[in-house]
Design a protein around this motif. Structure first.
Motif, PDB file in Angstrom:
ATOM      1  N   ALA A  52       0.811  -1.220   0.000  1.00 55.90           N
ATOM      2  CA  ALA A  52       0.000   0.000   0.000  1.00 55.90           C
ATOM      3  C   ALA A  52       0.843   1.269   0.000  1.00 55.90           C
ATOM      4  CB  ALA A  52      -0.928  -0.001   1.215  1.00 55.90           C
ATOM      5  N   LEU A  53       1.977   1.236   0.698  1.00 55.41           N
ATOM      6  CA  LEU A  53       2.762   2.454   0.911  1.00 55.41           C
ATOM      7  C   LEU A  53       4.120   2.429   0.215  1.00 55.41           C
ATOM      8  CD1 LEU A  53       2.104   2.705   4.758  1.00 55.41           C
ATOM      9  CD2 LEU A  53       0.948   4.023   2.962  1.00 55.41           C
ATOM     10  N   GLY A  54       4.553   1.242  -0.186  1.00 49.93           N
ATOM     11  CA  GLY A  54       5.888   1.098  -0.741  1.00 49.93           C
ATOM     12  C   GLY A  54       6.879   0.722   0.347  1.00 49.93           C
ATOM     13  N   GLN A  55       7.975   0.085  -0.063  1.00 50.38           N
ATOM     14  CA  GLN A  55       8.977  -0.333   0.915  1.00 50.38           C
ATOM     15  C   GLN A  55       9.697   0.862   1.534  1.00 50.38           C
ATOM     16  OE1 GLN A  55      11.602  -3.273  -0.773  1.00 50.38           O
ATOM     17  NE2 GLN A  55      10.087  -4.905  -0.515  1.00 50.38           N
ATOM     18  N   ALA A  56       9.760   1.970   0.815  1.00 54.20           N
ATOM     19  CA  ALA A  56      10.431   3.169   1.322  1.00 54.20           C
ATOM     20  C   ALA A  56       9.448   4.014   2.127  1.00 54.20           C
ATOM     21  CB  ALA A  56      11.032   3.966   0.168  1.00 54.20           C
ATOM     22  N   HIS A  57       8.923   3.433   3.185  1.00 56.74           N
ATOM     23  CA  HIS A  57       7.984   4.135   4.061  1.00 56.74           C
ATOM     24  C   HIS A  57       8.237   3.667   5.487  1.00 56.74           C
ATOM     25  CE1 HIS A  57       4.231   5.471   5.932  1.00 56.74           C
ATOM     26  NE2 HIS A  57       4.048   6.250   4.890  1.00 56.74           N
ATOM     27  N   MET A  58       8.228   4.596   6.437  1.00 60.39           N
ATOM     28  CA  MET A  58       8.601   4.245   7.799  1.00 60.39           C
ATOM     29  C   MET A  58       7.637   3.233   8.430  1.00 60.39           C
ATOM     30  SD  MET A  58      11.465   5.487   8.621  1.00 60.39           S
ATOM     31  CE  MET A  58      11.437   5.220  10.393  1.00 60.39           C
ATOM     32  N   SER A  59       6.352   3.293   8.093  1.00 53.57           N
ATOM     33  CA  SER A  59       5.420   2.309   8.649  1.00 53.57           C
ATOM     34  C   SER A  59       5.771   0.906   8.173  1.00 53.57           C
ATOM     35  CB  SER A  59       3.986   2.658   8.269  1.00 53.57           C
ATOM     36  OG  SER A  59       3.568   3.840   8.902  1.00 53.57           O
ATOM     37  N   ALA A  60       6.057   0.764   6.887  1.00 54.38           N
ATOM     38  CA  ALA A  60       6.411  -0.545   6.342  1.00 54.38           C
ATOM     39  C   ALA A  60       7.702  -1.060   6.974  1.00 54.38           C
ATOM     40  CB  ALA A  60       6.561  -0.451   4.823  1.00 54.38           C
ATOM     41  N   ILE A  61       8.673  -0.181   7.142  1.00 52.92           N
ATOM     42  CA  ILE A  61       9.933  -0.583   7.775  1.00 52.92           C
ATOM     43  C   ILE A  61       9.694  -0.989   9.225  1.00 52.92           C
ATOM     44  CG2 ILE A  61      12.202   0.250   8.504  1.00 52.92           C
ATOM     45  CD1 ILE A  61      12.095   2.137   6.019  1.00 52.92           C
ATOM     46  N   GLY A  62       8.857  -0.224   9.923  1.00 51.54           N
ATOM     47  CA  GLY A  62       8.572  -0.529  11.320  1.00 51.54           C
ATOM     48  C   GLY A  62       7.894  -1.879  11.484  1.00 51.54           C
ATOM     49  N   TYR A  63       6.922  -2.181  10.639  1.00 49.07           N
ATOM     50  CA  TYR A  63       6.242  -3.473  10.748  1.00 49.07           C
ATOM     51  C   TYR A  63       7.213  -4.620  10.432  1.00 49.07           C
ATOM     52  CZ  TYR A  63       1.978  -0.634  10.606  1.00 49.07           C
ATOM     53  OH  TYR A  63       0.997   0.295  10.856  1.00 49.07           O
ATOM     54  N   ARG A  64       8.076  -4.429   9.450  1.00 46.22           N
ATOM     55  CA  ARG A  64       9.050  -5.460   9.119  1.00 46.22           C
ATOM     56  C   ARG A  64      10.009  -5.677  10.290  1.00 46.22           C
ATOM     57  NH1 ARG A  64       8.793  -9.456   5.853  1.00 46.22           N
ATOM     58  NH2 ARG A  64       7.889  -8.093   4.263  1.00 46.22           N
ATOM     59  N   SER A  65      10.396  -4.591  10.960  1.00 44.01           N
ATOM     60  CA  SER A  65      11.327  -4.716  12.087  1.00 44.01           C
ATOM     61  C   SER A  65      10.701  -5.452  13.264  1.00 44.01           C
ATOM     62  CB  SER A  65      11.811  -3.338  12.539  1.00 44.01           C
ATOM     63  OG  SER A  65      10.810  -2.663  13.277  1.00 44.01           O
ATOM     64  N   SER A  66       9.358  -5.447  13.340  1.00 41.44           N
ATOM     65  CA  SER A  66       8.698  -6.139  14.445  1.00 41.44           C
ATOM     66  C   SER A  66       9.011  -7.627  14.452  1.00 41.44           C
ATOM     67  CB  SER A  66       7.181  -5.942  14.356  1.00 41.44           C
ATOM     68  OG  SER A  66       6.834  -4.581  14.513  1.00 41.44           O
ATOM     69  N   LEU A  67       9.304  -8.183  13.283  1.00 37.68           N
ATOM     70  CA  LEU A  67       9.684  -9.594  13.238  1.00 37.68           C
ATOM     71  C   LEU A  67      10.881  -9.866  14.141  1.00 37.68           C
ATOM     72  CD1 LEU A  67       9.429 -10.056   9.362  1.00 37.68           C
ATOM     73  CD2 LEU A  67       7.935 -11.149  11.038  1.00 37.68           C
ATOM     74  N   ALA A  68      11.791  -8.890  14.231  1.00 37.43           N
ATOM     75  CA  ALA A  68      12.998  -9.085  15.030  1.00 37.43           C
ATOM     76  C   ALA A  68      12.683  -9.271  16.503  1.00 37.43           C
ATOM     77  CB  ALA A  68      13.953  -7.910  14.841  1.00 37.43           C
ATOM     78  N   THR A  69      11.626  -8.615  16.998  1.00 39.88           N
ATOM     79  CA  THR A  69      11.291  -8.773  18.420  1.00 39.88           C
ATOM     80  C   THR A  69      10.896 -10.213  18.723  1.00 39.88           C
ATOM     81  OG1 THR A  69       8.970  -8.113  18.093  1.00 39.88           O
ATOM     82  CG2 THR A  69      10.555  -6.367  18.558  1.00 39.88           C
ATOM     83  N   VAL A  70      10.211 -10.851  17.778  1.00 40.32           N
ATOM     84  CA  VAL A  70       9.849 -12.258  17.977  1.00 40.32           C
ATOM     85  C   VAL A  70      11.088 -13.140  17.865  1.00 40.32           C
ATOM     86  CG1 VAL A  70       8.360 -14.149  17.218  1.00 40.32           C
ATOM     87  CG2 VAL A  70       7.561 -11.791  17.036  1.00 40.32           C
ATOM     88  N   TYR A  71      11.953 -12.835  16.914  1.00 42.64           N
ATOM     89  CA  TYR A  71      13.188 -13.608  16.785  1.00 42.64           C
ATOM     90  C   TYR A  71      14.004 -13.558  18.082  1.00 42.64           C
ATOM     91  CZ  TYR A  71      12.282 -13.597  11.721  1.00 42.64           C
ATOM     92  OH  TYR A  71      11.735 -13.745  10.467  1.00 42.64           O
ATOM     93  N   LEU A  72      14.002 -12.404  18.750  1.00 44.80           N
ATOM     94  CA  LEU A  72      14.713 -12.298  20.025  1.00 44.80           C
ATOM     95  C   LEU A  72      14.086 -13.228  21.064  1.00 44.80           C
ATOM     96  CD1 LEU A  72      15.311  -8.441  20.251  1.00 44.80           C
ATOM     97  CD2 LEU A  72      17.062 -10.198  19.969  1.00 44.80           C
ATOM     98  N   TYR A  73      12.755 -13.253  21.132  1.00 42.94           N
ATOM     99  CA  TYR A  73      12.078 -14.162  22.056  1.00 42.94           C
ATOM    100  C   TYR A  73      12.430 -15.614  21.756  1.00 42.94           C
ATOM    101  CZ  TYR A  73       8.849 -10.538  23.839  1.00 42.94           C
ATOM    102  OH  TYR A  73       8.297  -9.435  24.435  1.00 42.94           O
ATOM    103  N   GLN A  74      12.550 -15.938  20.465  1.00 38.86           N
ATOM    104  CA  GLN A  74      12.782 -17.326  20.052  1.00 38.86           C
ATOM    105  C   GLN A  74      14.251 -17.731  20.123  1.00 38.86           C
ATOM    106  OE1 GLN A  74      10.921 -16.947  16.092  1.00 38.86           O
ATOM    107  NE2 GLN A  74       9.392 -18.448  16.758  1.00 38.86           N
ATOM    108  N   GLY A  75      15.122 -16.782  20.435  1.00 42.70           N
ATOM    109  CA  GLY A  75      16.548 -17.093  20.445  1.00 42.70           C
ATOM    110  C   GLY A  75      17.176 -17.094  19.067  1.00 42.70           C
ATOM    111  N   ARG A  76      16.483 -16.549  18.082  1.00 48.31           N
ATOM    112  CA  ARG A  76      17.019 -16.470  16.714  1.00 48.31           C
ATOM    113  C   ARG A  76      17.753 -15.122  16.564  1.00 48.31           C
ATOM    114  NH1 ARG A  76      11.809 -17.784  13.085  1.00 48.31           N
ATOM    115  NH2 ARG A  76      13.304 -17.239  11.440  1.00 48.31           N
ATOM    116  N   TYR A  77      18.868 -15.016  17.263  1.00 47.35           N
ATOM    117  CA  TYR A  77      19.521 -13.721  17.403  1.00 47.35           C
ATOM    118  C   TYR A  77      20.158 -13.235  16.101  1.00 47.35           C
ATOM    119  CZ  TYR A  77      18.883 -15.102  22.247  1.00 47.35           C
ATOM    120  OH  TYR A  77      18.344 -15.521  23.428  1.00 47.35           O
TER     121      TYR A  77
END
Length: 337
Positions: free
Chosen positions: A190-215
């Motif tokens: 909807a917004l394109g990859q060059a948009h802060m909302s899209a980048i922020g949602y993609r970065s949220s995956l990292a918080t789960v990876y931290l929980y899972q030990g996928r550092y």
């Protein structure tokens, strides 16, 4: 950015002084300016000042419009957000419930303001670990968002991201990753990859990876998010500070203590540049830094940093607040070791 905060504060104060003199204290224009000034003070971490201003604005709007006006509901929600920051959860919940009721009576269920109120209330419940209640509201908000906007709207991505965070909180990591991935793909479309909302949602995956030990996976996502975000907004942005804070954790778990400290100090420098030395975000990052230094055996530096974080939290937070309690516990533990 910090100078712009001060400039905005000064300009709004000057305008507010004029409006009070010409229009009176209960005029809705005066009340809106009070609310604007409150939002500036809240962004600066000055929550008691923001609370006082929001209460004054709310009283003025009620006096002018009566209790059922949309502007009254909006100001109630804003005040609730500040009370939430102060851990005054009971009052914050009552304000949010009342604002939601006003909006439902005026608009029905299928309206953007109603959905926003539902998401705010769900976030408050989530912070108190009331996950089932929060889940019901988040699910309803997602359904109503799709009804109002359709399936491909960026607001749907925000609702999916909410559910991803809640799922991660309760340990449903596969579900969290699915929600976050849906949110990121939708926003990127909807917004394109060059948009802060899209980048922020993609970065949220990292918080789960931290929980899972996928550092390593978390590190890779966060490094990519930082690179993309810096190309859009530059280094001095709160999202960059958040990404660097999380990257610090990933690097620490991967055993790279030097790089972890480097990222944390970068995040701290961004926060200090944006907000000045006296801000709750600065205190939080200093507290994290003190733990990192302690674990590295640099106890004198750790104690000094922990004491600074505690002093800031004592200045900025009410006496009964989770973050203040955490600082007291952490520093006490260091003293006892």
């Amino acid at each position: 950015r910090r100078s712009r905060f001060h400039a905005a504060d000064s300009l709004v104060v000057a305008g507010l002084t004029t409006q009070r003199r010409l229009l009176g204290p209960d005029h809705p224009i005066t009340a809106r300016s009070l609310g604007r000034l409150a939002s500036i003070r809240a962004a600066a971490g000055l929550f008691p000042e923001a609370e006082t201003l929001y209460r004054e604005a709310l009283a003025a709007l009620r006096a002018h419009h009566g209790p059922e006006h949309p502007e009254v509901a909006l100001m109630m929600n804003e005040l609730a957000g500040v009370r939430q920051e102060q851990d005054a959860f009971e009052e914050a919940e009552q304000l949010m419930q009342d604002a939601l009721a006003i909006r439902r009576r005026r608009y029905g269920d299928r309206h953007a303001a109603v959905i926003q109120s539902m998401r705010s209330l769900a976030g408050l419940l989530r912070e108190q670990d009331r996950y089932e209640e929060a889940r019901a509201l988040y699910d309803a908000a997602l359904e109503q968002t799709r009804q109002v906007y359709g399936d491909a709207h960026p607001t749907v991505a925000a609702a999916l991201n909410d559910l991803g965070g809640l799922s991660a909180d309760v340990g449903a990591y596969d579900a969290a990753l699915d929600y976050y991935e849906q949110a990121a793909r939708l926003a990127e479309t909807a917004l394109g990859q060059a948009h802060m909302s899209a980048i922020g949602y993609r970065s949220s995956l990292a918080t789960v990876y931290l929980y899972q030990g996928r550092y390593a996976d978390a590190r890779d996502v966060l490094q990519e998010s930082i690179a993309r975000a810096v190309s859009l907004v530059g280094e001095q942005h709160m999202a960059i500070a958040d990404f660097r804070n999380n990257l610090s954790y990933a690097l620490g778990y991967l055993g790279d203590a030097e790089a972890s400290e480097h990222e944390l100090r970068k995040a701290l420098a961004i926060e200090q540049a944006l907000y000045g030395e006296r801000h709750t975000e600065v205190a939080t990052t200093m507290a994290s830094l003190s733990t990192l230094l302690w674990d590295a055996g640099r106890h004198d530096e750790a104690l000094t940093t922990a004491e600074q974080a505690l002093a800031l939290r004592r200045q900025l937070l009410p006496p009964v607040h989770t973050d203040l309690g955490n600082s007291l516990y952490s520093l006490g533990s260091m003293y006892m070791t």
